[in-house]
Design a protein around this motif. Structure first.
Motif, mmCIF file in Angstrom:
data_model
loop_
_atom_site.group_PDB
_atom_site.id
_atom_site.type_symbol
_atom_site.label_atom_id
_atom_site.label_comp_id
_atom_site.label_asym_id
_atom_site.label_seq_id
_atom_site.Cartn_x
_atom_site.Cartn_y
_atom_site.Cartn_z
ATOM 1 N N LEU A 1 0.832 -1.204 0.000
ATOM 2 C CA LEU A 1 0.000 0.000 0.000
ATOM 3 C C LEU A 1 0.862 1.248 0.000
ATOM 4 O O LEU A 1 0.575 2.225 -0.714
ATOM 5 C CB LEU A 1 -0.930 -0.010 1.221
ATOM 6 C CG LEU A 1 -2.031 -1.071 1.234
ATOM 7 C CD1 LEU A 1 -2.797 -1.020 2.552
ATOM 8 C CD2 LEU A 1 -2.993 -0.887 0.070
ATOM 9 N N ARG A 2 1.919 1.227 0.794
ATOM 10 C CA ARG A 2 2.819 2.382 0.853
ATOM 11 C C ARG A 2 3.446 2.648 -0.522
ATOM 12 O O ARG A 2 3.536 3.796 -0.969
ATOM 13 C CB ARG A 2 3.923 2.127 1.890
ATOM 14 C CG ARG A 2 4.829 3.332 2.142
ATOM 15 C CD ARG A 2 5.966 2.989 3.096
ATOM 16 N NE ARG A 2 5.510 2.367 4.312
ATOM 17 C CZ ARG A 2 5.798 1.114 4.660
ATOM 18 N NH1 ARG A 2 6.549 0.351 3.869
ATOM 19 N NH2 ARG A 2 5.361 0.611 5.797
ATOM 20 N N GLU A 3 3.843 1.576 -1.214
ATOM 21 C CA GLU A 3 4.456 1.738 -2.527
ATOM 22 C C GLU A 3 3.442 2.276 -3.549
ATOM 23 O O GLU A 3 3.777 3.131 -4.381
ATOM 24 C CB GLU A 3 5.015 0.386 -2.998
ATOM 25 C CG GLU A 3 5.702 0.407 -4.363
ATOM 26 C CD GLU A 3 6.951 1.293 -4.405
ATOM 27 O OE1 GLU A 3 7.410 1.727 -3.327
ATOM 28 O OE2 GLU A 3 7.450 1.537 -5.515
ATOM 29 N N LEU A 4 2.217 1.788 -3.484
ATOM 30 C CA LEU A 4 1.184 2.311 -4.392
ATOM 31 C C LEU A 4 0.901 3.781 -4.112
ATOM 32 O O LEU A 4 0.720 4.578 -5.042
ATOM 33 C CB LEU A 4 -0.107 1.492 -4.253
ATOM 34 C CG LEU A 4 -0.136 0.154 -4.983
ATOM 35 C CD1 LEU A 4 -1.392 -0.630 -4.620
ATOM 36 C CD2 LEU A 4 -0.071 0.350 -6.506
ATOM 37 N N MET A 5 0.844 4.153 -2.846
ATOM 38 C CA MET A 5 0.600 5.559 -2.519
ATOM 39 C C MET A 5 1.750 6.427 -3.032
ATOM 40 O O MET A 5 1.530 7.553 -3.472
ATOM 41 C CB MET A 5 0.400 5.727 -1.009
ATOM 42 C CG MET A 5 -0.942 5.195 -0.522
ATOM 43 S SD MET A 5 -1.289 5.604 1.201
ATOM 44 C CE MET A 5 -0.243 4.413 2.059
ATOM 45 N N ARG A 6 2.963 5.870 -2.984
ATOM 46 C CA ARG A 6 4.133 6.635 -3.431
ATOM 47 C C ARG A 6 4.159 6.780 -4.946
ATOM 48 O O ARG A 6 4.434 7.860 -5.476
ATOM 49 C CB ARG A 6 5.419 5.945 -2.961
ATOM 50 C CG ARG A 6 6.692 6.731 -3.253
ATOM 51 C CD ARG A 6 7.942 5.933 -2.896
ATOM 52 N NE ARG A 6 8.147 4.795 -3.785
ATOM 53 C CZ ARG A 6 8.679 4.885 -5.011
ATOM 54 N NH1 ARG A 6 9.081 6.062 -5.472
ATOM 55 N NH2 ARG A 6 8.842 3.808 -5.758
ATOM 56 N N THR A 7 3.840 5.712 -5.663
ATOM 57 C CA THR A 7 4.018 5.728 -7.113
ATOM 58 C C THR A 7 2.763 6.155 -7.883
ATOM 59 O O THR A 7 2.851 6.762 -8.939
ATOM 60 C CB THR A 7 4.430 4.323 -7.618
ATOM 61 O OG1 THR A 7 3.444 3.370 -7.175
ATOM 62 C CG2 THR A 7 5.790 3.934 -7.060
#
Length: 726
Positions: A7-13
């Motif tokens: 989830l953190r990676e999706l929010m970042r990218t």
């Protein structure tokens, strides 16, 4: 289920692009539907048409088949994806086609027809711009309507420049669109077969309605001599006349457009001449009009969903994406997390559970917090949170859990098949709160001690960054029992419902409610009543929630029969009384409570409107407030009462307009979702720290909202009822 890292990676990218576009669609929806004087009537009409169509579906399929065959086309009803793909491959092979062009179709994504055709050596070309971008990028759609919503203009430019190496690097939206149009035009002229979806198909004439932003569906049909239309069986509606409310609603609900750029009504096979792009001499009118048309209607689990009392409502969906755009969590992570094999957003749980199975739905089902903001946004009134709750309940019962017998013995709920330990803990929070108050302040000290926080993080996945509630030794009910009413000659008589948090944690707002109502001439009693069942319902523990609902109504019924009104402080509990109890109780019991219960400021407003002396309300000079209304309170249309009463007291009130604070009960406590919760909360923080708002006193109606705002800001928020007791 997506992990916290994913989830953190999706929010970042992808988060920034998803947030910008979904919020833009959502704001457009509010503006566009506000211009419709008959918006609610159109929604009711659309809902009635879908209910009727699904009820009569077998007959309508027969009628549609006759109509299409009379028009010269062929209808094939496919049992599943493999059956549909076999038929489509056969049509393409018979045409001896090398290339097939497609307009956007989620149903074709569902059956993965591209893979099936490409395995046969057919060149499949997506002609919708977003779908083509994803085809070039080899990525999956992240949104039902705008499949490439997660990609920014910069990332698309980088993709095109890398893949196609144009003479001049592409940069602007116009350059990118012009380039794509040129590329797609070259490929369309060589295609033999066109494949479209269908937003609606009418049984009376075999007419298809196709709604697009680029006109590519019509081009896909007109430029090829063989047309295959793929649609789920639920897309059939009775008549062409029934299209009216859907055409009015689908664009406004999905992208905030008053009407979509292209609305194509086709009754295939169309009689448009087939264009020979290599012959620029022969007049178009002299070209051949002989066309082949195949309508492939897909079951793939839909007819079984039609027999499922809870999933059936999913079939009313018109795939507008309003539930995605209005969802605070979706606005942060998009459909690559909040979605299954094909469908994304709130309604995706119903689709994926019915088509793919519970295991796929379970992957993202917990991202629905039940905030209910999608309920009003849905143009056909689907109770999407309830579908998510039912699926969660079924998922809970799917698997055996370690030491399930022990958990069953230690938890007092009504579950006959174990939910995960974390869900059982939050679903039984009433028991936790009783123990917490009975042993406070020791319980508060113990809960916050290092070993306890470690154990909660280790075994319950409660995020250590989240502050825990502090239990009061004297509960709201205890306090009320020890005092006498100050009203001798009451104008009204009421029960203040002691919700779980008001009773055990935020006792001061309960005391303030009693004092404010007594000042307005209301005789108040605060009986001991079970918690509403909101906590277990949010965990998908429906049987336990039903038990709470029965105990609550049993306790309150004598007071209602005695002529007392029921006043509710916590909006999520009031929403239980007004909405969810309809699913948990018999109609008479639900109606009696629903018609006699009021959110606290709705009640105060009603008293004032009915002549209660407003001199009892405290007034201020130059009071400035920033008010955040609870999501479920807004869904019930009760935000305005709070604002009106506060303004009557002399306050200047500005309100937030975010869909949800992000806390959503236990959601923000869970380690997997803490950062998502805070990301959603950042949008509220931005509004509360904006120019002209940053120095206002913050008030909020919901327990979760107060906890989240307390974590987001230096300013400590209060419940607005406390201002009326000063």
């Amino acid at each position: 289920m997506a992990s916290a890292d994913e989830l953190r990676e999706l929010m970042r990218t992808e988060g920034a692009a998803v947030a910008q576009n979904t919020q833009g669609f959502n704001e457009g929806r509010y503006r566009s539907v506000a211009d419709l004087s008959d918006y609610e009537e159109l929604k009711s009409e659309a809902r009635a048409i879908k209910e009727d169509a699904i009820e009569r579906l077998p007959d309508l399929l027969d009628q549609l088949t006759d109509a299409v065959e009379e028009n010269g086309g062929t209808v094939y009803i496919a049992d599943d994806a493999a059956d549909a793909n076999d038929y489509i491959r056969e049509v393409v092979a018979d045409r001896d086609a090398d290339r097939l062009v497609k307009s956007k179709s989620m149903t074709s994504e569902e059956i993965e027809v591209n893979d099936a055709l490409e395995a046969d050596g057919v060149d499949v070309v997506e002609t919708d711009l977003g779908e083509w971008v994803l085809q070039v990028a080899d990525e999956a759609p992240s949104h039902i309507v705008a499949p490439a919503i997660h990609k920014s203009r910069e990332s698309i430019a980088e993709l095109f420049n890398e893949v196609f190496d144009p003479d001049q690097p592409l940069e602007t939206a116009e350059e990118l669109t012009r380039f794509a149009r040129g590329k797609l035009g070259e490929q369309i002229v060589d295609a033999e077969v066109g494949l479209t979806g269908a937003n609606f198909v009418t049984a009376d004439t075999g007419t298809m309605a196709l709604v697009t932003s680029e006109g590519n569906a019509r081009k896909t049909v007109a430029a090829t001599d063989t047309h295959i239309a793929v649609a789920g069986v639920e897309k059939v509606i009775p008549t062409v006349g029934d299209l009216h409310p859907f055409v009015e609603l689908i664009g406004r609900s999905g992208t905030g457009q008053d009407i979509t750029s292209y609305v194509s009504l086709l009754t295939p096979p169309v009689d448009t001449p087939v264009v020979d792009f290599e012959d620029d001499e022969t007049p178009l009118s002299e070209h051949d009009t002989d066309r082949d048309f195949h309508l492939v209607l897909i079951d793939n689990g839909r007819l079984a969903m039609r027999e499922d009392e809870h999933l059936k409502e999913t079939l009313y969906c018109i795939r507008c994406s309003a539930c995605s755009n209005s969802c605070a969590n979706f606005q942060s992570v998009g459909g690559h997390a909040f979605g299954g094999e094909t469908y994304s957003g709130g309604i995706a749980t119903g689709w994926e559970a019915g088509i793919e199975g519970l295991d796929v739905a379970a992957e993202f089902n917990d991202l629905c917090t039940g905030c209910s903001r999608c309920v009003n946004a849905c143009p056909v009134g689907i109770d999407i949170p309830w579908i998510n709750t039912v699926v969660r309940d079924r998922v809970n019962r799917e698997d055996d859990r370690p030491a399930e017998w022990l958990v069953d013995g230690l938890t007092p709920d009504e579950e006959d098949k174990g939910a995960p330990l974390q869900k059982r803990f939050f679903g039984n929070f009433e028991t936790v709160a009783k123990l917490g108050s009975a042993t406070a302040p020791l319980s508060n000290w113990l809960a916050d001690a290092g070993p306890s926080r470690w154990a909660m993080a280790r075994f319950l996945d409660i995020d250590p960054r989240r502050e825990l509630p502090t239990f009061e030794r004297e509960t709201f009910v205890d306090w009320a029992e020890r005092r006498d009413s100050t009203v001798d000659d009451p104008d009204r008589r009421a029960v203040v419902y002691p919700d779980l948090y008001t009773n055990h944690v935020q006792v001061e707002r309960g005391k303030a409610t009693v004092k404010a109502l007594e000042a307005l001439g209301v005789d108040v009693t605060v009986p001991s009543v079970a918690s509403s069942g909101r906590a277990p319902l949010s965990q998908g523990m429906v049987a336990t929630a039903e038990d709470h609902a029965e105990r609550v109504t049993e306790a309150l019924a004598p007071h209602v029969a005695d002529g007392r009104d029921v006043v509710v402080i916590e909006p999520s509990d009031h929403a239980m009384f007004q909405r969810e109890y309809e699913k948990l109780l018999d109609e008479a019991t639900f109606t009696e409570l629903a018609e006699n219960s009021y959110e606290v400021f709705e009640y105060v407003y009603g008293l004032v409107e009915n002549g209660t002396d407003t001199d009892a309300l405290p007034t201020v000079e130059d009071g400035r407030l920033a008010y955040h209304s609870h999501c479920q309170q807004r869904t019930l249309g009760l935000e305005a009462h709070t604002v009106a009463v506060l303004e009557l007291c002399g306050y200047d009130v500005t309100t937030s307009d975010v869909e949800c604070c992000g806390m959503a009960g236990s959601f923000g406590y869970k380690s997997d979702y803490y950062e998502l919760s805070m990301d959603v909360g950042d949008r509220l923080r931005d509004q509360l720290e904006a120019d002209g708002v940053e120095d206002r006193q913050v008030v909020a109606s919901g327990t979760s909202c107060l906890e989240q705002i307390d974590a987001l800001l230096e300013r400590q928020p209060r419940h607005p009822i406390e201002l009326l007791a000063e």
